[in-house]
Motif scaffolding. Sequence first.
Motif, PDB file in Angstrom:
ATOM      1  N   GLU A  81       0.656  -1.206   0.170  1.00  0.00           N
ATOM      2  CA  GLU A  81       0.084  -0.169   0.003  1.00  0.00           C
ATOM      3  C   GLU A  81       0.717   1.571  -0.219  1.00  0.00           C
ATOM      4  OE1 GLU A  81      -1.520   0.301   4.537  1.00  0.00           O
ATOM      5  OE2 GLU A  81      -2.662  -0.693   3.474  1.00  0.00           O
ATOM      6  N   ASP A  82       0.420   2.376  -0.095  1.00  0.00           N
ATOM      7  CA  ASP A  82       0.803   3.904  -0.693  1.00  0.00           C
ATOM      8  C   ASP A  82       2.235   3.920  -1.493  1.00  0.00           C
ATOM      9  OD1 ASP A  82      -0.568   5.088   1.693  1.00  0.00           O
ATOM     10  OD2 ASP A  82       0.043   3.605   2.849  1.00  0.00           O
ATOM     11  N   PHE A  83       1.703   2.813  -2.359  1.00  0.00           N
ATOM     12  CA  PHE A  83       2.491   3.161  -3.866  1.00  0.00           C
ATOM     13  C   PHE A  83       4.030   2.609  -3.519  1.00  0.00           C
ATOM     14  CE2 PHE A  83      -0.253   6.988  -3.497  1.00  0.00           C
ATOM     15  CZ  PHE A  83      -1.007   6.139  -4.959  1.00  0.00           C
TER      16      PHE A  83
ATOM     17  N   SER B 219      -1.380  -1.653  -3.945  1.00  0.00           N
ATOM     18  CA  SER B 219      -2.012   0.416  -4.236  1.00  0.00           C
ATOM     19  C   SER B 219      -2.027   0.335  -5.939  1.00  0.00           C
ATOM     20  CB  SER B 219      -1.454   0.789  -3.202  1.00  0.00           C
ATOM     21  OG  SER B 219       0.193   0.962  -3.756  1.00  0.00           O
ATOM     22  N   SER B 220      -2.272   1.348  -5.913  1.00  0.00           N
ATOM     23  CA  SER B 220      -2.451   1.054  -7.792  1.00  0.00           C
ATOM     24  C   SER B 220      -2.585   2.456  -7.757  1.00  0.00           C
ATOM     25  CB  SER B 220      -3.823   0.541  -8.723  1.00  0.00           C
ATOM     26  OG  SER B 220      -3.242   1.140  -9.639  1.00  0.00           O
ATOM     27  N   HIS B 221      -1.946   3.144  -9.594  1.00  0.00           N
ATOM     28  CA  HIS B 221      -1.900   5.158  -9.948  1.00  0.00           C
ATOM     29  C   HIS B 221      -2.276   4.683 -11.470  1.00  0.00           C
ATOM     30  CE1 HIS B 221      -0.331   8.962 -10.074  1.00  0.00           C
ATOM     31  NE2 HIS B 221      -1.625   9.013 -10.723  1.00  0.00           N
ATOM     32  N   VAL B 222      -3.836   5.105 -11.291  1.00  0.00           N
ATOM     33  CA  VAL B 222      -4.148   4.831 -12.778  1.00  0.00           C
ATOM     34  C   VAL B 222      -3.239   6.874 -13.730  1.00  0.00           C
ATOM     35  CG1 VAL B 222      -5.830   4.572 -14.725  1.00  0.00           C
ATOM     36  CG2 VAL B 222      -5.572   3.821 -12.400  1.00  0.00           C
ATOM     37  N   LEU B 223      -2.778   6.633 -14.450  1.00  0.00           N
ATOM     38  CA  LEU B 223      -2.302   7.897 -15.299  1.00  0.00           C
ATOM     39  C   LEU B 223      -2.997   7.771 -16.419  1.00  0.00           C
ATOM     40  CD1 LEU B 223       1.413   6.309 -14.739  1.00  0.00           C
ATOM     41  CD2 LEU B 223       0.630   8.520 -13.692  1.00  0.00           C
ATOM     42  N   ASP B 224      -4.157   7.033 -16.982  1.00  0.00           N
ATOM     43  CA  ASP B 224      -4.268   7.642 -18.628  1.00  0.00           C
ATOM     44  C   ASP B 224      -5.166   5.938 -18.583  1.00  0.00           C
ATOM     45  OD1 ASP B 224      -3.172   9.372 -19.357  1.00  0.00           O
ATOM     46  OD2 ASP B 224      -1.372   8.411 -19.526  1.00  0.00           O
ATOM     47  N   GLY B 225      -6.740   6.820 -18.656  1.00  0.00           N
ATOM     48  CA  GLY B 225      -7.619   5.870 -18.803  1.00  0.00           C
ATOM     49  C   GLY B 225      -8.340   4.658 -18.512  1.00  0.00           C
ATOM     50  N   TYR B 226      -9.119   4.405 -18.194  1.00  0.00           N
ATOM     51  CA  TYR B 226     -10.210   3.222 -17.198  1.00  0.00           C
ATOM     52  C   TYR B 226     -10.136   2.421 -17.643  1.00  0.00           C
ATOM     53  CZ  TYR B 226     -12.427   7.688 -17.547  1.00  0.00           C
ATOM     54  OH  TYR B 226     -12.548   9.493 -17.414  1.00  0.00           O
ATOM     55  N   TRP B 227     -10.138   1.412 -16.213  1.00  0.00           N
ATOM     56  CA  TRP B 227      -9.250   0.254 -16.662  1.00  0.00           C
ATOM     57  C   TRP B 227     -10.714  -0.689 -15.203  1.00  0.00           C
ATOM     58  CZ3 TRP B 227      -4.857  -1.377 -18.046  1.00  0.00           C
ATOM     59  CH2 TRP B 227      -3.454  -0.165 -18.485  1.00  0.00           C
ATOM     60  N   MET B 228     -10.201  -1.902 -15.565  1.00  0.00           N
ATOM     61  CA  MET B 228     -11.416  -2.637 -15.185  1.00  0.00           C
ATOM     62  C   MET B 228     -10.134  -4.005 -14.486  1.00  0.00           C
ATOM     63  SD  MET B 228     -14.217  -3.821 -13.385  1.00  0.00           S
ATOM     64  CE  MET B 228     -15.850  -2.985 -14.872  1.00  0.00           C
ATOM     65  N   PHE B 229     -10.282  -3.934 -13.109  1.00  0.00           N
ATOM     66  CA  PHE B 229      -9.075  -5.348 -12.426  1.00  0.00           C
ATOM     67  C   PHE B 229     -10.237  -6.260 -12.031  1.00  0.00           C
ATOM     68  CE2 PHE B 229      -5.620  -3.179 -10.212  1.00  0.00           C
ATOM     69  CZ  PHE B 229      -4.952  -1.681 -11.527  1.00  0.00           C
ATOM     70  N   TYR B 230     -10.236  -7.598 -11.901  1.00  0.00           N
ATOM     71  CA  TYR B 230     -11.127  -8.582 -11.622  1.00  0.00           C
ATOM     72  C   TYR B 230     -10.275  -9.566 -10.785  1.00  0.00           C
ATOM     73  CZ  TYR B 230     -12.760  -7.752 -16.200  1.00  0.00           C
ATOM     74  OH  TYR B 230     -13.404  -6.904 -16.421  1.00  0.00           O
ATOM     75  N   GLU B 231     -10.309  -9.917 -10.219  1.00  0.00           N
ATOM     76  CA  GLU B 231     -10.157 -11.025  -8.716  1.00  0.00           C
ATOM     77  C   GLU B 231      -9.544 -11.969  -9.258  1.00  0.00           C
ATOM     78  OE1 GLU B 231     -11.888 -11.343  -4.215  1.00  0.00           O
ATOM     79  OE2 GLU B 231     -13.214 -12.330  -5.832  1.00  0.00           O
ATOM     80  N   GLU B 232      -9.650 -12.349 -10.188  1.00  0.00           N
ATOM     81  CA  GLU B 232      -8.939 -14.103 -10.800  1.00  0.00           C
ATOM     82  C   GLU B 232      -8.440 -13.585 -12.059  1.00  0.00           C
ATOM     83  OE1 GLU B 232      -9.504 -16.650  -8.683  1.00  0.00           O
ATOM     84  OE2 GLU B 232     -11.018 -15.546  -7.790  1.00  0.00           O
ATOM     85  N   PRO B 233      -7.754 -14.412 -12.809  1.00  0.00           N
ATOM     86  CA  PRO B 233      -7.716 -14.620 -14.173  1.00  0.00           C
ATOM     87  C   PRO B 233      -8.428 -14.853 -15.109  1.00  0.00           C
ATOM     88  CG  PRO B 233      -5.824 -15.782 -12.745  1.00  0.00           C
ATOM     89  CD  PRO B 233      -7.216 -15.669 -12.015  1.00  0.00           C
ATOM     90  N   ASN B 234      -7.863 -14.185 -16.707  1.00  0.00           N
ATOM     91  CA  ASN B 234      -8.479 -14.406 -17.238  1.00  0.00           C
ATOM     92  C   ASN B 234      -9.989 -13.897 -17.328  1.00  0.00           C
ATOM     93  OD1 ASN B 234      -6.691 -15.724 -18.441  1.00  0.00           O
ATOM     94  ND2 ASN B 234      -7.377 -17.456 -17.548  1.00  0.00           N
ATOM     95  N   TYR B 235      -9.862 -12.648 -16.793  1.00  0.00           N
ATOM     96  CA  TYR B 235     -10.942 -11.873 -16.726  1.00  0.00           C
ATOM     97  C   TYR B 235     -12.707 -12.148 -15.569  1.00  0.00           C
ATOM     98  CZ  TYR B 235      -7.811  -9.738 -19.803  1.00  0.00           C
ATOM     99  OH  TYR B 235      -6.883  -9.501 -20.473  1.00  0.00           O
ATOM    100  N   LYS B 236     -12.516 -13.169 -14.762  1.00  0.00           N
ATOM    101  CA  LYS B 236     -13.519 -13.354 -13.637  1.00  0.00           C
ATOM    102  C   LYS B 236     -12.956 -12.659 -12.248  1.00  0.00           C
ATOM    103  CE  LYS B 236     -13.215 -17.873 -16.676  1.00  0.00           C
ATOM    104  NZ  LYS B 236     -14.025 -17.115 -17.969  1.00  0.00           N
TER     105      LYS B 236
END
Length: 174
Positions: free
Chosen positions: A96-98, A123-140
């Motif tokens: 956390e906290d980069f 932690s994460s820093h979105v610099l450009d665009g919109y993102w979707m994070f998923y709890e599981e691999p392969n967008y599940k």
Amino acid sequence: LSQIIFYEDRNFQGRHYCNSECPDLTSYFNRCNSIRVESGNWILYEHPNFRGHQYYLSRGEYPDFQQWMGFNDSIRSCRISPQHQGSFRVKVYEREDFRGQMMEFTEDCPNVYDRFRYRDIHSSHVLDGYWMFYEEPNYKGRQFYLRPGEYRRYTDWGAMNPRIGSFRRLHHFQ
């Protein structure tokens, strides 16, 4: 103009229209078992005020909540996902906290562990665009919508734990 139609029952029975951001849909319907996205891209939330499980839906028909990977028939708030024409950049951190190991991404990542060597993103820093994070691999699994900005800990994007298995850029195809 973006438009989405919520239906209380499966297969598009009992409807309510929406064409803008709505922080509380509670007074319009009790449950949501099917959805038709007429136009636009939408982020739906399980609870009022954009909290709880999140779902990204693009134009199409969803005859029951399993079709949008829903965990239940509760949709209580929604917002239009903004159009994004530019580049995509996100930095993810092991602590956390980069802090800790950092890796920057400009493309989709179907398996975080294969690329980052960590199963958790704190932690994460979105610099450009919109993102979707998923709890599981392969967008599940559970989905988490991240707009440009700083997320100092996983709770900032609505997660209950730091496990992220994949993430992708939100392109808007109409």
